[in-house]
Design a protein around this motif. Structure first.
Motif, mmCIF file in Angstrom:
data_model
loop_
_atom_site.group_PDB
_atom_site.id
_atom_site.type_symbol
_atom_site.label_atom_id
_atom_site.label_comp_id
_atom_site.label_asym_id
_atom_site.label_seq_id
_atom_site.Cartn_x
_atom_site.Cartn_y
_atom_site.Cartn_z
ATOM 1 N N MET A 49 0.827 -1.225 0.228
ATOM 2 C CA MET A 49 -0.020 -0.427 0.050
ATOM 3 C C MET A 49 0.292 1.229 -0.313
ATOM 4 S SD MET A 49 -2.988 -0.963 2.192
ATOM 5 C CE MET A 49 -4.459 0.384 1.640
ATOM 6 N N ALA A 50 0.260 2.256 0.666
ATOM 7 C CA ALA A 50 0.728 3.157 0.422
ATOM 8 C C ALA A 50 0.226 4.289 1.112
ATOM 9 C CB ALA A 50 1.054 4.103 -0.862
ATOM 10 N N VAL A 51 1.220 5.966 1.251
ATOM 11 C CA VAL A 51 0.511 6.927 1.868
ATOM 12 C C VAL A 51 0.130 7.760 0.601
ATOM 13 C CG1 VAL A 51 0.543 8.819 3.699
ATOM 14 C CG2 VAL A 51 1.639 6.503 3.948
ATOM 15 N N THR A 52 -0.998 8.731 0.177
ATOM 16 C CA THR A 52 -1.124 8.999 -0.351
ATOM 17 C C THR A 52 -1.478 10.610 -0.213
ATOM 18 O OG1 THR A 52 -3.523 8.473 -0.505
ATOM 19 C CG2 THR A 52 -1.371 7.396 -2.060
ATOM 20 N N LEU A 53 -1.635 11.439 -0.945
ATOM 21 C CA LEU A 53 -2.298 12.717 -0.951
ATOM 22 C C LEU A 53 -3.636 12.982 -2.018
ATOM 23 C CD1 LEU A 53 0.833 14.897 -1.597
ATOM 24 C CD2 LEU A 53 -0.513 14.344 1.160
ATOM 25 N N THR A 54 -4.766 13.458 -1.530
ATOM 26 C CA THR A 54 -5.534 13.782 -2.495
ATOM 27 C C THR A 54 -4.738 15.225 -3.785
ATOM 28 O OG1 THR A 54 -6.595 15.747 -1.174
ATOM 29 C CG2 THR A 54 -8.149 13.060 -1.206
ATOM 30 N N GLU A 55 -5.351 15.455 -4.490
ATOM 31 C CA GLU A 55 -5.627 16.408 -5.212
ATOM 32 C C GLU A 55 -4.882 17.872 -4.901
ATOM 33 O OE1 GLU A 55 -6.090 18.281 -9.503
ATOM 34 O OE2 GLU A 55 -7.337 17.205 -8.434
ATOM 35 N N SER A 56 -6.477 18.382 -3.780
ATOM 36 C CA SER A 56 -6.059 19.462 -3.185
ATOM 37 C C SER A 56 -5.025 19.296 -1.770
ATOM 38 C CB SER A 56 -7.473 18.988 -2.326
ATOM 39 O OG SER A 56 -7.534 20.590 -0.768
ATOM 40 N N TYR A 100 0.059 13.347 -6.657
ATOM 41 C CA TYR A 100 0.066 14.437 -7.906
ATOM 42 C C TYR A 100 1.350 14.985 -7.775
ATOM 43 C CZ TYR A 100 -4.809 13.393 -7.696
ATOM 44 O OH TYR A 100 -6.282 12.384 -7.398
ATOM 45 N N GLY A 101 2.276 14.558 -8.252
ATOM 46 C CA GLY A 101 3.861 15.257 -8.392
ATOM 47 C C GLY A 101 4.530 15.362 -7.041
ATOM 48 N N VAL A 102 3.819 15.213 -5.981
ATOM 49 C CA VAL A 102 4.493 15.045 -4.607
ATOM 50 C C VAL A 102 5.036 14.118 -3.800
ATOM 51 C CG1 VAL A 102 4.204 16.500 -2.559
ATOM 52 C CG2 VAL A 102 3.184 17.129 -4.225
ATOM 53 N N LYS A 103 6.054 14.513 -3.378
ATOM 54 C CA LYS A 103 6.962 12.991 -2.929
ATOM 55 C C LYS A 103 6.023 12.816 -1.286
ATOM 56 C CE LYS A 103 11.421 12.200 -5.514
ATOM 57 N NZ LYS A 103 10.971 13.506 -6.497
ATOM 58 N N VAL A 104 5.432 12.290 -0.774
ATOM 59 C CA VAL A 104 5.184 11.458 0.418
ATOM 60 C C VAL A 104 6.626 10.512 1.197
ATOM 61 C CG1 VAL A 104 3.780 10.637 2.450
ATOM 62 C CG2 VAL A 104 2.969 12.003 0.054
ATOM 63 N N VAL A 105 7.224 10.733 1.651
ATOM 64 C CA VAL A 105 7.964 10.610 2.908
ATOM 65 C C VAL A 105 8.489 10.221 4.138
ATOM 66 C CG1 VAL A 105 10.505 10.372 3.139
ATOM 67 C CG2 VAL A 105 9.699 11.857 1.678
ATOM 68 N N VAL A 106 8.047 8.783 4.001
ATOM 69 C CA VAL A 106 7.433 8.263 5.730
ATOM 70 C C VAL A 106 8.480 7.085 5.882
ATOM 71 C CG1 VAL A 106 5.569 6.749 6.350
ATOM 72 C CG2 VAL A 106 4.821 8.196 4.615
ATOM 73 N N ASP A 107 9.101 7.078 7.234
ATOM 74 C CA ASP A 107 10.178 6.150 8.264
ATOM 75 C C ASP A 107 9.526 4.609 7.955
ATOM 76 O OD1 ASP A 107 8.910 5.616 11.478
ATOM 77 O OD2 ASP A 107 9.164 8.301 10.497
ATOM 78 N N GLY A 108 9.884 3.595 8.527
ATOM 79 C CA GLY A 108 9.092 2.600 8.233
ATOM 80 C C GLY A 108 8.701 2.048 9.439
ATOM 81 N N LYS A 109 9.117 2.315 10.859
ATOM 82 C CA LYS A 109 8.551 2.449 12.279
ATOM 83 C C LYS A 109 6.696 3.033 11.509
ATOM 84 C CE LYS A 109 8.830 2.698 16.875
ATOM 85 N NZ LYS A 109 10.041 3.748 18.120
ATOM 86 N N SER A 110 7.535 4.100 11.320
ATOM 87 C CA SER A 110 5.932 4.994 11.142
ATOM 88 C C SER A 110 4.385 4.163 10.185
ATOM 89 C CB SER A 110 5.972 6.637 11.429
ATOM 90 O OG SER A 110 6.271 7.209 12.072
ATOM 91 N N GLN A 148 4.263 1.513 9.262
ATOM 92 C CA GLN A 148 3.297 0.252 9.945
ATOM 93 C C GLN A 148 1.393 0.697 10.880
ATOM 94 O OE1 GLN A 148 5.037 -2.385 13.344
ATOM 95 N NE2 GLN A 148 6.213 -0.206 13.666
ATOM 96 N N ASN A 149 1.855 2.567 11.296
ATOM 97 C CA ASN A 149 0.638 3.208 11.778
ATOM 98 C C ASN A 149 -0.369 3.824 10.954
ATOM 99 O OD1 ASN A 149 1.311 2.474 14.544
ATOM 100 N ND2 ASN A 149 3.275 3.803 14.395
ATOM 101 N N ILE A 150 0.269 3.921 9.758
ATOM 102 C CA ILE A 150 -0.145 4.313 8.492
ATOM 103 C C ILE A 150 -0.204 4.255 6.933
ATOM 104 C CG2 ILE A 150 0.613 6.697 10.084
ATOM 105 C CD1 ILE A 150 2.101 7.984 8.256
ATOM 106 N N ASP A 151 -0.036 3.038 7.051
ATOM 107 C CA ASP A 151 0.177 2.483 5.465
ATOM 108 C C ASP A 151 -1.920 2.267 5.179
ATOM 109 O OD1 ASP A 151 0.835 1.012 2.745
ATOM 110 O OD2 ASP A 151 1.015 -1.145 4.291
ATOM 111 N N GLY A 152 -1.910 2.765 3.897
ATOM 112 C CA GLY A 152 -3.333 2.986 3.364
ATOM 113 C C GLY A 152 -3.388 3.820 4.040
#
Length: 108
Positions: free
Chosen positions: A1-8, A58-68, A70-74
């Motif tokens: 999965m991933a952590v995503t942003l809406t277009e807004s 939408y062209g923006v990088k979202v950076v998440v550390d491995g430990k975090s 597991q709490n926010i995947d999806g």
């Protein structure tokens, strides 16, 4: 999965990075906090570490550390503006089981 942003949310992050003049994206993490267990931490991503996962929306990088992760995947991050005085990011996290009354912390 991933952590995503809406277009807004992606548009807002781009605006923030442009005003700041530097940054490669948005860093999202969790930390132990509050009465429910965890809180979100949002900052500029100025570097990518060995343990970081990088997602793009939408062209923006979202950076998440491995430990975090597991709490926010999806999780999807939205940016909502209800009025001139009421605007901000909303975190739509499918892993949240409960949150505190003030909305500042959550349990997974």
């Amino acid at each position: 999965m991933a952590v995503t942003l809406t277009e807004s949310a992606a548009q807002r992050v781009n605006t923030m990075i442009s005003k700041r003049g530097s940054g490669m994206g948005l860093r999202v993490a969790t930390r132990v906090s509050g009465c429910a267990g965890f809180a979100y931490v949002v900052d500029y991503a100025d570097a990518i570490g060995d343990d970081d996962q990088v997602f793009e929306s939408y062209g923006v990088k979202v950076v998440v550390d491995g430990k975090s992760l597991q709490n926010i995947d999806g999780m999807e991050i939205d940016y909502v503006r209800e009025s001139l005085l009421n605007e901000g990011f909303e975190f739509n996290n499918p892993k949240v089981k409960d949150s505190c009354g003030c909305g500042e912390s959550f349990t997974v």
